[in-house]
Design a protein around this motif. Structure first.
Motif, PDB file in Angstrom:
ATOM      1  N   SER A  34      -9.911   9.854  -7.927  1.00  0.00           N
ATOM      2  CA  SER A  34      -9.623   8.506  -7.449  1.00  0.00           C
ATOM      3  C   SER A  34      -8.887   8.576  -6.121  1.00  0.00           C
ATOM      4  O   SER A  34      -8.379   9.628  -5.724  1.00  0.00           O
ATOM      5  N   ALA A  35      -8.870   7.442  -5.444  1.00  0.00           N
ATOM      6  CA  ALA A  35      -8.225   7.392  -4.129  1.00  0.00           C
ATOM      7  C   ALA A  35      -7.722   5.993  -3.864  1.00  0.00           C
ATOM      8  O   ALA A  35      -8.270   5.016  -4.387  1.00  0.00           O
ATOM      9  N   TYR A  36      -6.682   5.902  -3.067  1.00  0.00           N
ATOM     10  CA  TYR A  36      -6.139   4.605  -2.670  1.00  0.00           C
ATOM     11  C   TYR A  36      -5.374   4.782  -1.363  1.00  0.00           C
ATOM     12  O   TYR A  36      -5.060   5.901  -0.948  1.00  0.00           O
ATOM     13  N   ARG A  37      -5.126   3.651  -0.710  1.00  0.00           N
ATOM     14  CA  ARG A  37      -4.351   3.666   0.535  1.00  0.00           C
ATOM     15  C   ARG A  37      -2.887   3.403   0.196  1.00  0.00           C
ATOM     16  O   ARG A  37      -2.572   2.575  -0.646  1.00  0.00           O
ATOM     17  N   SER A  73     -14.040  13.962   1.203  1.00  0.00           N
ATOM     18  CA  SER A  73     -15.023  13.327   2.082  1.00  0.00           C
ATOM     19  C   SER A  73     -15.704  12.150   1.388  1.00  0.00           C
ATOM     20  O   SER A  73     -15.839  11.063   1.961  1.00  0.00           O
ATOM     21  N   VAL A  74     -16.113  12.365   0.125  1.00  0.00           N
ATOM     22  CA  VAL A  74     -16.779  11.295  -0.638  1.00  0.00           C
ATOM     23  C   VAL A  74     -15.856  10.093  -0.792  1.00  0.00           C
ATOM     24  O   VAL A  74     -16.253   8.945  -0.577  1.00  0.00           O
ATOM     25  N   ALA A 127     -13.744   3.557   2.889  1.00  0.00           N
ATOM     26  CA  ALA A 127     -14.132   2.905   4.145  1.00  0.00           C
ATOM     27  C   ALA A 127     -15.190   1.842   3.893  1.00  0.00           C
ATOM     28  O   ALA A 127     -15.116   0.735   4.438  1.00  0.00           O
ATOM     29  N   ALA A 128     -16.179   2.161   3.053  1.00  0.00           N
ATOM     30  CA  ALA A 128     -17.232   1.186   2.744  1.00  0.00           C
ATOM     31  C   ALA A 128     -16.657  -0.007   2.007  1.00  0.00           C
ATOM     32  O   ALA A 128     -17.007  -1.162   2.261  1.00  0.00           O
ATOM     33  N   ARG A 139     -16.622  -3.909   3.416  1.00  0.00           N
ATOM     34  CA  ARG A 139     -17.155  -5.060   2.683  1.00  0.00           C
ATOM     35  C   ARG A 139     -16.118  -6.161   2.593  1.00  0.00           C
ATOM     36  O   ARG A 139     -16.430  -7.337   2.622  1.00  0.00           O
ATOM     37  N   ARG A 140     -14.865  -5.786   2.459  1.00  0.00           N
ATOM     38  CA  ARG A 140     -13.806  -6.784   2.320  1.00  0.00           C
ATOM     39  C   ARG A 140     -13.498  -7.482   3.630  1.00  0.00           C
ATOM     40  O   ARG A 140     -13.058  -8.614   3.645  1.00  0.00           O
ATOM     41  N   HIS A 141     -13.654  -6.784   4.733  1.00  0.00           N
ATOM     42  CA  HIS A 141     -13.260  -7.327   6.023  1.00  0.00           C
ATOM     43  C   HIS A 141     -14.490  -7.545   6.905  1.00  0.00           C
ATOM     44  O   HIS A 141     -14.756  -6.775   7.818  1.00  0.00           O
TER      45      HIS A 141
END
Length: 198
Positions: free
Chosen positions: A44-47, A70-71, A77-78, A82-84
C-alpha cells in the motif's frame, strides 16, 4: 500478490519486527519504503506531507521493492490525476453530463476551477454561459463533483431554484447522496451555503 494492492491507509504503526525503512528522492518527491513482518502479501501507499510512504512485506527482495515502488507511484499519480481534473477535463465532463441528463441543452462557454469561492461550491452566470467551481471540490468523490457541475449546468437553463429547476435534476441518481455529503462538509467547516440550499 493481489492484482490491485493499492489501499489508502492512515500512517502505519511501527512494530518491533518492522525491519527497516529507506528514503529515496525521485523527481516526484521523496519516497519512504517501510517493511513490516506483519504484512504478508499486500502493498500500500499514501502521501504524507511532501513524501510518499510505501508499505511492503519485510520478505520482499530489493528488486521486488523497486518494482512495487514504481507501480504504487504510478497508481497514486493516476488516482490524483482523476481527482484533480484540469479546466479542459472539467469542461468535457460538463458536456457529458449535459448530454446524459439535460439532453445536451446546457452548453456553457467556459467551465473552470476558481479559488475565490469560499462560501459556495459553484456558481453560474447564464448570460455569459460561464460556470465556476470551487477548488475545494477537488478530491471529493466523483458523484459529488458531478452533482455540483450538473447543478450549475441546470442554471444555464433555469436561473432560480423553482420546481422547473429541480425537475432538471430528477434523473441524476446521486442528488440526495451528494447533497448529504456536502451538508456534512458544510457542518464540519461551518460554511453558510450548499448548492440549492436557498
Amino acid at each position: 500478490m493481489p492484482a490491485d494492492p493499492l489501499q489508502r491507509v492512515g500512517p502505519p504503526q511501527r512494530t518491533a519486527a518492522t525491519g527497516h525503512s529507506r528514503t529515496a528522492a525521485p523527481p516526484e518527491g521523496p519516497v519512504e519504503v517501510r517493511r513490516s513482518s506483519r504484512r504478508r502479501r499486500t502493498v500500500s501507499a499514501y502521501r504524507e506531507g511532501g513524501r510518499t510512504i510505501v508499505l511492503i512485506p519485510a520478505r520482499m527482495s530489493e528488486e521486488e521493492e523497486r518494482r512495487w515502488v514504481s507501480v504504487m507511484m504510478e497508481k497514486l499519480a493516476a488516482q490524483e490525476q482523476r481527482r484533480h481534473l484540469d479546466d479542459a477535463a472539467l469542461a468535457a465532463r460538463a458536456e457529458q453530463l449535459s448530454a446524459r441528463y439535460l439532453a445536451g441543452r446546457a452548453v456553457p462557454r467556459t467551465v473552470r476551477w476558481v479559488t475565490n469561492q469560499q462560501s459556495r461550491w459553484g456558481s453560474c452566470t447564464p448570460a455569459a454561459g460561464s460556470i465556476r467551481l470551487s477548488h475545494r471540490l477537488q478530491g471529493m468523490p466523483e458523484y459529488v463533483l458531478d452533482y455540483v457541475l450538473l447543478h450549475e449546468l441546470a442554471h444555464l437553463l433555469v436561473p432560480g431554484h423553482g420546481p422547473g429547476f429541480w425537475r432538471l435534476l430528477e434523473d441524476y441518481p446521486h442528488t440526495d447522496r451528494a447533497r448529504g455529503f456536502l451538508e456534512g462538509v458544510v457542518a464540519a467547516e461551518r460554511l453558510p451555503h450548499i448548492p440549492g440550499a436557498d
